[in-house]
Design an enzyme around this catalytic site. Structure first.
Site, PDB file in Angstrom:
ATOM      1  CG  HIS A 176     116.755-111.543  -3.424  1.00  0.00           C
ATOM      2  ND1 HIS A 176     115.901-110.632  -3.333  1.00  0.00           N
ATOM      3  CD2 HIS A 176     116.753-112.475  -4.422  1.00  0.00           C
ATOM      4  CE1 HIS A 176     115.065-111.108  -4.474  1.00  0.00           C
ATOM      5  NE2 HIS A 176     115.479-112.041  -5.129  1.00  0.00           N
TER       6      HIS A 176
ATOM      7  CG  ASN B 149     110.696-120.084  -0.371  1.00  0.00           C
ATOM      8  OD1 ASN B 149     109.974-120.438  -1.213  1.00  0.00           O
ATOM      9  ND2 ASN B 149     110.536-120.504   0.947  1.00  0.00           N
ATOM     10  N   PRO B 150     115.393-118.954  -1.980  1.00  0.00           N
ATOM     11  CG  PRO B 150     116.954-120.116  -3.024  1.00  0.00           C
ATOM     12  CD  PRO B 150     115.585-120.148  -2.436  1.00  0.00           C
ATOM     13  CE  LYS B 151     117.681-117.072  -8.157  1.00  0.00           C
ATOM     14  NZ  LYS B 151     118.015-117.489  -9.568  1.00  0.00           N
ATOM     15  CG  ASN B 152     110.011-114.474  -0.888  1.00  0.00           C
ATOM     16  OD1 ASN B 152     110.229-113.619  -0.273  1.00  0.00           O
ATOM     17  ND2 ASN B 152     108.992-115.181  -0.932  1.00  0.00           N
TER      18      ASN B 152
END
Lengths: 354, 328
Positions: free
Chosen positions: B149, B110-113
């Protein structure tokens, strides 16, 4: 060759599909959007306001009052121990609610979220609620507790991020509740100003890359606080050019990145607030937005051929309103609600003064 | 089992109800579930049913800790679950290095959480050990070189732990791979500001810009960076770098079609405006030259090189005419 985007029959068909898509959000959603479980209030705002801007508020799948009551079920007006803990305001969902009495903090970890408070207020205004059920002081005292020494604001009292998005939500809430006395607006300005990058626009936090979403949050916050004039002439000039340079056909959100339909809104609204939207090419923008329209589901997506989602659908509608497409209702470019809803707010403010 | 749960994950997130026989799960109120109703799976309702009960009871236990894992696997965006998990991490004295491994996995998926990056930051703060962080962000940036992020997190690591030594090489390698990677250029400026930005370093950086502009004159990232450098040099009192004027003039005079980037042209127009204002009451000839050149360039932009912004260039034209009307 005719541009079908302006064909009245096509426009009507597309509006019908958009209405269907927005109504569905308020009814039932598939499990695969589970990451939005704590953001249902935001989705409700998108749907209600989207329908309003399309002039189709009469097609809500529930009565105004049912939705209003649902929204108020998410309001925390009282802290559990009577001491200020930054928890009052609106929840995003009732996922962690455990008691029948929802308007009191249910347990120590039951808290509001600034973006959900902002969303709730916008939805309530659109639905014609007079905000009389709000405990304004409780909400504002909580926000006060969430402001940090550097002027930024955390979304919740649970160690959350403190970037420019939540300063934006806060400014909207203070503007709607017509009370700026609970936040330090000087410090807020300082924080926003520190988010300006060498590129001339705003990153999410100091040092971060200039970005369309954070630039909107920064500029809208300054607009609502009446502090746009605190930026220098040179800063305004560079900001304007950075924003205008985002247009390729649609808009991108960062230099040398692909276009994405939501930036037609984030950048479009920023340009509107800076009073230079009319320097952009409306046709190219409108055509790009519609390239992302999904004929089957009736929503907008970030890129042509991608799956639509509620955020891009609402942003697409708002972006079209900004460039006077069809007979969409005009919107307030900082609060992001229809002009009608904004007028209702002004009446509420009058009533509060008397 | 719905098709949204893979068979690999299902066992690790299923509830063993025997383990929870002493606690009643709390169902979500049906009434408040009428609007924006999500088609929750049975497993989701089980996990969160017990999680609600755990929160109400303020239970601090191993089973509560395992439950938070199941909950974040189902919805990594639920910030309260992460918050409660951090409380349990401390109260139960859990192994933070093991937690770091776990959050590495979840960020990978979930790299964009937002919440998972925040959690990593909290864990690393507790550990006070940044030794894996630069390598980790580099790995994420290999998958997506502009992940906002990851860059924001890396900047936090740099500043918080004063880890600057690798940065210049790191961004240079990214720029070599893709000279239009604006995130890398932004990071370069960030590192400059926070470390050595002496006159000689800034001069070196200007040369670096020329090198990249010679590869592609129409690169907005470099023009913005160059302007940032110039603003810094002027602010520090070293004056406007002559070689930048020289470089721009050279490119403009070459008059080759593909050399006339709209960014180059507007860069020169901005420069002309500043100089013309400066010399307005002292050097009429110089001002006349700046005005004439700018008018010519603004027309070129509006009519040929940047027509999508024609209305803006025409507006700037009127501003020039207004300010310097005596030169028309």
């Amino acid at each position: 060759m005719e541009n079908l985007v302006y064909d009245p029959e096509i426009i009507e068909k597309r509006k019908k599909k958009l209405v269907k898509y927005l109504r569905q959000i308020l009814c039932i959603l598939p499990y695969r959007i589970i990451s939005l479980d704590t953001s249902k209030m935001l989705l409700t705002y998108f749907s209600v306001s989207g329908l309003d801007i399309l002039n189709k508020l009469d097609q809500l799948p529930h009565t105004n009052q049912d939705i209003i009551n649902w929204i108020y079920n998410h309001l925390i007006s009282e802290n559990i121990r009577g001491i200020e803990s930054g928890s009052c305001g609106f929840r995003g969902s009732t996922t962690l609610v455990v008691d029948q009495n929802k308007n009191v903090q249910n347990h120590e970890y039951d808290c509001s979220h600034l973006t959900m408070t902002f969303s709730a207020l916008n939805a309530l205004l659109t639905l014609g609620d007079d905000l009389s059920r709000l405990n304004k002081r409780a909400i504002l005292k909580s926000i006060q507790a969430l402001q940090l020494p550097d002027g930024s604001i955390t979304a919740t009292n649970q160690d959350g991020e403190n970037d420019v998005r939540f300063l934006y939500s806060t400014c909207c809430v203070c503007y709607i509740l017509d009370d700026w006395s609970y936040i330090d607006t000087e410090k807020a300005f300082e924080f926003i100003h520190s988010c300006l990058t060498y590129e001339g626009a705003f990153g999410q936090i100091p040092g971060a890359e200039a970005h369309g979403g954070s630039t909107f949050c920064a500029v809208a916050s300054l607009f609502l606080m009446n502090k746009l004039i605190c930026l220098s002439d040179k800063e305004i000039h560079c900001l304007k050019q950075w924003c205008l340079n985002r247009q390729q056909n649609g808009f991108n959100g960062r230099v040398n990145k692909p276009t994405d339909s939501c930036y037609s809104f984030w950048i479009g609204a920023t340009l509107k607030l800076l009073d230079i939207l009319h320097f952009t090419n409306y046709d190219d923008n409108i055509n790009y937005i519609f390239e992302t329209f999904d004929d089957i589901t009736g929503g907008f997506s970030k890129w042509p051929g991608f799956s639509p989602d509620p955020l891009h659908t609402y942003m697409g509608i708002c972006a079209l309103s900004l460039v006077n497409f069809s007979n969409l209702k005009k919107i307030h470019p900082a609060l992001v609600i229809s002009e009608d809803a904004y007028q209702k707010l002004k009446i509420i403010h009058e009533n509060w003064k008397n | 089992m719905s098709d949204s749960e893979s068979s690999d994950d299902y066992d690790s997130i299923a509830i063993d109800k025997n383990e929870w026989s002493d606690l009643n799960p709390i169902n979500q109120d049906h009434e408040t579930n009428e609007i924006c109703r999500i088609a929750y799976t049975e497993n989701f309702n089980d996990v969160f049913g017990y999680f609600r009960a755990v929160l109400k009871a303020n239970e601090i236990s191993e089973r509560a800790f395992d439950l938070t894992y199941k909950a974040v696997k189902l919805n990594p965006a639920n910030y309260t679950v992460w918050f409660y998990r951090r409380i349990l991490l401390k109260e139960l004295g859990k192994d933070l290095n093991h937690e770091l491994k776990l959050v590495t996995q979840i960020i990978d998926q979930n790299p964009k959480n937002y919440q998972v990056w925040q959690h990593r930051r909290n864990v690393v703060e507790l550990l006070q050990d940044p030794s894996k962080e630069l390598e980790f962000t580099e790995k994420i940036l290999q998958q997506d070189s502009k992940n906002y992020h990851a860059w924001q997190y890396r900047q936090w690591v740099n500043k918080n732990f004063a880890l600057w030594d690798q940065e210049l090489d790191f961004v240079s390698s990214l720029i070599t791979v893709d000279y239009k990677n604006n995130s890398a250029w932004n990071h370069r400026f960030f590192c400059l500001i926070n470390t050595d930005h002496s006159e000689s370093v800034l001069n070196r950086e200007v040369d670096y810009c020329f090198e990249k502009l010679n590869l592609n004159i129409n690169n907005e990232s470099v023009w913005n960076y160059l302007r940032g450098l110039v603003d810094l040099m002027v602010k520090e009192g070293w004056g406007y770098p002559e070689k930048v004027c020289h470089f721009c003039n050279l490119k403009l005079e070459s008059n080759k079609e593909d050399e006339l980037s709209p960014f180059l042209i507007s860069f020169k127009i901005d420069y002309n405006w500043t100089r013309a204002i400066e010399k307005k009451n002292s050097d009429a000839n110089a001002v006349k030259e700046f005005v004439q050149q700018s008018i010519q360039y603004l027309n070129l932009l509006a009519q040929k090189y940047d027509t999508i912004r024609a209305n803006y260039w025409k507006y700037l034209l009127s501003k020039w005419k207004q300010e310097f009307d005596q030169y028309f």
